[in-house]
Design an enzyme around this catalytic site. Structure first.
Site, PDB file in Angstrom:
ATOM      1  N   GLU A  92       0.774  -1.292   0.236  1.00  0.00           N
ATOM      2  CA  GLU A  92       0.022   0.084  -0.065  1.00  0.00           C
ATOM      3  C   GLU A  92       0.848   1.058  -0.179  1.00  0.00           C
ATOM      4  O   GLU A  92       1.893   1.239   0.491  1.00  0.00           O
ATOM      5  CB  GLU A  92      -0.915  -0.060   1.468  1.00  0.00           C
ATOM      6  CG  GLU A  92      -1.885  -1.309   1.191  1.00  0.00           C
ATOM      7  CD  GLU A  92      -3.015  -1.348   2.114  1.00  0.00           C
ATOM      8  OE1 GLU A  92      -4.311  -1.465   1.957  1.00  0.00           O
ATOM      9  OE2 GLU A  92      -2.580  -0.670   3.566  1.00  0.00           O
ATOM     10  N   CYS A 105       3.313   8.574   1.669  1.00  0.00           N
ATOM     11  CA  CYS A 105       3.853   7.599   2.738  1.00  0.00           C
ATOM     12  C   CYS A 105       4.054   6.120   1.466  1.00  0.00           C
ATOM     13  O   CYS A 105       3.216   5.585   0.969  1.00  0.00           O
ATOM     14  CB  CYS A 105       2.895   7.295   3.756  1.00  0.00           C
ATOM     15  SG  CYS A 105       3.259   5.913   4.882  1.00  0.00           S
ATOM     16  N   CYS A 112       6.288  -7.241   6.888  1.00  0.00           N
ATOM     17  CA  CYS A 112       7.863  -6.722   7.763  1.00  0.00           C
ATOM     18  C   CYS A 112       8.049  -7.904   8.854  1.00  0.00           C
ATOM     19  O   CYS A 112       6.821  -8.640   9.328  1.00  0.00           O
ATOM     20  CB  CYS A 112       7.272  -5.468   8.429  1.00  0.00           C
ATOM     21  SG  CYS A 112       8.473  -4.594   9.362  1.00  0.00           S
ATOM     22  N   CYS A 116       6.093  -5.438  15.429  1.00  0.00           N
ATOM     23  CA  CYS A 116       5.692  -4.591  16.417  1.00  0.00           C
ATOM     24  C   CYS A 116       4.002  -4.727  16.979  1.00  0.00           C
ATOM     25  O   CYS A 116       3.298  -5.099  15.969  1.00  0.00           O
ATOM     26  CB  CYS A 116       5.735  -3.180  15.913  1.00  0.00           C
ATOM     27  SG  CYS A 116       7.392  -2.679  15.452  1.00  0.00           S
ATOM     28  N   CYS A 119       1.132  -2.802  15.082  1.00  0.00           N
ATOM     29  CA  CYS A 119       1.188  -2.457  13.745  1.00  0.00           C
ATOM     30  C   CYS A 119       0.626  -3.391  12.882  1.00  0.00           C
ATOM     31  O   CYS A 119       0.782  -4.660  13.087  1.00  0.00           O
ATOM     32  CB  CYS A 119       2.660  -2.258  13.338  1.00  0.00           C
ATOM     33  SG  CYS A 119       2.927  -2.130  11.574  1.00  0.00           S
ATOM     34  N   CYS A 343      -1.682   5.803  10.242  1.00  0.00           N
ATOM     35  CA  CYS A 343      -0.372   5.193  10.476  1.00  0.00           C
ATOM     36  C   CYS A 343      -0.634   4.024  11.415  1.00  0.00           C
ATOM     37  O   CYS A 343      -1.664   3.672  12.340  1.00  0.00           O
ATOM     38  CB  CYS A 343       0.186   6.198  11.674  1.00  0.00           C
ATOM     39  SG  CYS A 343       1.714   6.392  11.555  1.00  0.00           S
TER      40      CYS A 343
HETATM   41  S1  SF4 Z   1       5.799  -0.408  12.863  1.00  0.00           S
HETATM   42 FE1  SF4 Z   1       5.250  -2.104  11.484  1.00  0.00          FE
HETATM   43  S2  SF4 Z   1       6.254  -1.850   9.596  1.00  0.00           S
HETATM   44 FE2  SF4 Z   1       7.176  -0.484  11.192  1.00  0.00          FE
HETATM   45  S3  SF4 Z   1       8.921  -1.942  11.976  1.00  0.00           S
HETATM   46 FE3  SF4 Z   1       7.064  -2.417  13.112  1.00  0.00          FE
HETATM   47  S4  SF4 Z   1       6.037  -4.165  12.309  1.00  0.00           S
HETATM   48 FE4  SF4 Z   1       7.478  -3.351  10.726  1.00  0.00          FE
END
Ligand code: SF4
Length: 387
Positions: A92, A105, A112, A116, A119, A343
């Site tokens: 995206e 963005c 990823c 996190c 996220c 975000c």
């Molecule tokens: S916030 Fe999301 S995209 Fe960014 S490093 Fe952490 S898991 Fe990966």
């Protein structure tokens, strides 16, 4: 010669490619301008290139746009595109218009691997790195598509700022990131100033040092916690590069950075990292140690996270503690949340090939601290956080 996608090259790379075709560097500059400044993909259009060169290019190269899977427009003007990058993956890209700027963005990976807690991308797992061409293609498409759509005059730009804050950890895709950044910065490409291009990282310390040496742009660091115990759980990369090492690398980065501060992103999670005590710990961590600004981000909840957005008054109180201590702090305005473009909401489609998704789903739920101002660090269960 194998046919290549010219979006993969920065200007030096394109010059080397043109040399292989027996062409001088200034031809590469002309070609680069056609592609990035005019948005051309058809060599026949490139009228100031010799016919012989256009024919050579037609046999050896192409300009490959990404396939658009969908487009969504928010009521606030934000636009989100989903690009199909093959193999069942889609990434995206989000355009955020404001009165004085247009920010794009951009994603750097399909998924990823950092994982996190807060996220949405992290919860999907990781499939693969995007190539430099796939990173650049997001900007190439958005800039030229929006110029037409917004009916901009010649020389007017749709995209004035770039944030590498889409899907992925850009510093874990370093070899593609740097040439892509060079295309964004090049005066013959998009001509963006280093201050207007931001790389956002969860804290890959050795790569922060490399970026400082290779291509310093504005730096944002996803901090999200004031101590290692909590950050280990929210941003698992912290176990490898704890806060003290991260802040030291931020200070080294500032020697070459185009801005004289680092932006710390801090996602406000209800009862997890949002008490006045956490704010005081942050002050202690950064004041007189690293030149920085804080950007407090209202969390955008998604079901798998088990987390909630901090109430507005708590965010304001948190900001006040930082501001009263002289730490510049802003609260981010949420944009595009009606289309899941805000975000932490970008998810695309990812074929998890690394079991990140599995790992993240088996982690113990985070301990939520609801009462009193003492802060999570006093009630947090260490055993759980390492689960
Ligand atoms: S916030 Fe999301 S995209 Fe960014 S490093 Fe952490 S898991 Fe990966």
């Amino acid at each position: 010669m194998k046919s290549v996608n010219l979006l993969e090259f920065d200007l030096d790379g394109l010059a080397a490619f043109c040399e292989q075709l027996g062409e001088k560097r200034f031809r590469a500059t002309q070609l680069f301008r056609w592609i990035h400044q005019k948005g051309a993909s058809d060599f026949a259009q490139m009228s100031d290139l010799a016919k012989s060169l256009r024919e050579k290019l037609a046999g050896t190269a192409f300009v490959k746009p990404l396939t658009i899977a969908s487009e969504q427009a928010s009521t606030d003007g934000t636009i989100k595109w989903l690009f199909d990058v093959g193999g069942g993956d889609a990434v995206e890209t989000v355009f955020i218009p404001e009165d004085d700027r247009g920010t794009l963005c951009v994603s750097s990976q399909a998924g990823c691997a950092v994982g996190c807690r807060f996220c949405s991308t992290g919860h999907q797992g990781f499939s693969r790195n995007l190539t430099a061409g796939e990173i650049v293609a997001q900007l190439w498409f958005a800039e030229h598509h929006l110029r037409k759509r917004l009916d901009l005059a010649d020389g007017e730009r749709a995209i004035t700022n770039i944030v590498m804050m889409g899907m992925g950890e850009p510093l874990q895709n370093y070899s593609a990131l740097v040439p892509a950044l060079r295309v964004m910065l090049d005066d013959h490409g998009y001509g963006l100033s280093r201050r207007r291009v931001t790389v956002s990282t969860s804290g890959v310390v050795p790569m922060i040092d490399r970026l400082r040496d290779d291509c310093p742009v504005a730096l944002a660091v996803s901090l999200h916690a004031p101590n290692d115990l909590l950050r280990d759980d929210l941003v698992p990369l912290n176990r490898k590069y704890p806060i003290a090492e991260l802040l030291a690398s931020c200070n080294r980065y500032l020697d070459a950075a185009p801005r004289d501060f680092i932006t710390f992103e801090y996602c406000m999670l209800d009862g997890v990292n949002d008490t006045p005590e956490h704010a005081r710990q942050l002050v202690h961590l950064v004041r007189d140690h690293v030149s920085c600004k804080f950007n407090l981000i209202p969390f955008n909840p998604f079901p798998e996270s088990g987390l909630k957005r901090s109430p507005r008054e708590r965010v304001t109180a948190f900001a006040r503690v930082l501001q009263d201590a002289g730490v510049v702090t802003t609260i981010r305005k949420t944009r595009g949340d009606d289309i899941d473009a805000a975000c932490g909401q970008l998810a695309g489609e990812v074929q998890d090939r690394t079991r990140v998704k599995e790992r993240i789903s088996t982690r113990a739920p985070i301990r939520i601290h609801r009462e009193g101002p003492q802060g999570v660090s006093e009630t947090y269960n260490k055993q759980e956080s390492k689960a």
